[in-house]
Design a protein around this motif. Sequence first.
Motif, mmCIF file in Angstrom:
data_model
loop_
_atom_site.group_PDB
_atom_site.id
_atom_site.type_symbol
_atom_site.label_atom_id
_atom_site.label_comp_id
_atom_site.label_asym_id
_atom_site.label_seq_id
_atom_site.Cartn_x
_atom_site.Cartn_y
_atom_site.Cartn_z
ATOM 1 N N GLU A 54 0.828 -1.205 0.000
ATOM 2 C CA GLU A 54 0.000 0.000 0.000
ATOM 3 C C GLU A 54 0.866 1.259 0.000
ATOM 4 O OE1 GLU A 54 -0.518 -2.541 2.360
ATOM 5 O OE2 GLU A 54 -2.060 -3.425 1.076
ATOM 6 N N ASP A 55 2.029 1.194 0.659
ATOM 7 C CA ASP A 55 2.944 2.333 0.677
ATOM 8 C C ASP A 55 3.457 2.666 -0.719
ATOM 9 O OD1 ASP A 55 2.818 2.667 3.445
ATOM 10 O OD2 ASP A 55 4.596 1.423 3.827
ATOM 11 N N ASP A 57 2.040 2.747 -3.660
ATOM 12 C CA ASP A 57 1.208 3.651 -4.446
ATOM 13 C C ASP A 57 1.410 5.109 -4.026
ATOM 14 O OD1 ASP A 57 0.080 1.656 -6.074
ATOM 15 O OD2 ASP A 57 -1.409 1.195 -4.543
ATOM 16 N N GLN A 58 1.494 5.336 -2.728
ATOM 17 C CA GLN A 58 1.748 6.689 -2.237
ATOM 18 C C GLN A 58 3.163 7.140 -2.634
ATOM 19 O OE1 GLN A 58 2.409 7.256 1.973
ATOM 20 N NE2 GLN A 58 1.206 9.149 1.934
ATOM 21 N N TRP A 62 4.630 10.526 -4.924
ATOM 22 C CA TRP A 62 5.703 11.408 -4.466
ATOM 23 C C TRP A 62 6.837 11.439 -5.492
ATOM 24 C CZ3 TRP A 62 7.161 13.504 0.625
ATOM 25 C CH2 TRP A 62 6.086 13.590 1.516
ATOM 26 N N TRP A 115 9.900 11.142 1.557
ATOM 27 C CA TRP A 115 8.856 10.157 1.840
ATOM 28 C C TRP A 115 9.322 9.156 2.897
ATOM 29 C CZ3 TRP A 115 8.394 4.858 1.381
ATOM 30 C CH2 TRP A 115 7.096 4.348 1.519
ATOM 31 N N LYS A 119 7.807 8.458 6.679
ATOM 32 C CA LYS A 119 7.326 7.129 7.079
ATOM 33 C C LYS A 119 8.184 6.487 8.164
ATOM 34 C CE LYS A 119 3.789 6.275 4.430
ATOM 35 N NZ LYS A 119 2.509 5.877 4.927
#
Length: 130
Positions: A54-55, A57-58, A62, A115, A119
């Motif tokens: 899922e990370d 896609d984010q 970026w 990013w 995180k």
Amino acid sequence: MNYWHQPDISPVIWHIGGPFMIRWYSLLYVGGFMVGRAILKHLSKEDRFLFTSEDVDQLIVWLLVGCVIGARLIYCLVYDPSNTFSDPLYVFQIYKGGLSFHGGLLGVMAAGYLWARQKGIPFWNLGDAM
């Protein structure tokens, strides 16, 4: 006889109208990001990497933003400084063309760093995957 003749290929694939067009260069950027996303999704399943599927896609969003900003800024500052300093809004006129690979690479690295920091993931862990 000239063996070093370069073909005269138009940089534009499809001209939609006005300033809107699709260029070969942009197609290669998109293709590269699609391949990169697939590789990162696959690597996210390995325990050694600290990001999830899922990370990814984010992260790709970026990286895309960082790539375009870096590519345009470096192009404007290095290859076309006269237009850039005479009209600072020229930087935002992406439709006129002008992106640099090395600027895109620097933008991707900066976006990836920011990013990863947000995180709480070590940058080198992400860098190894990228």
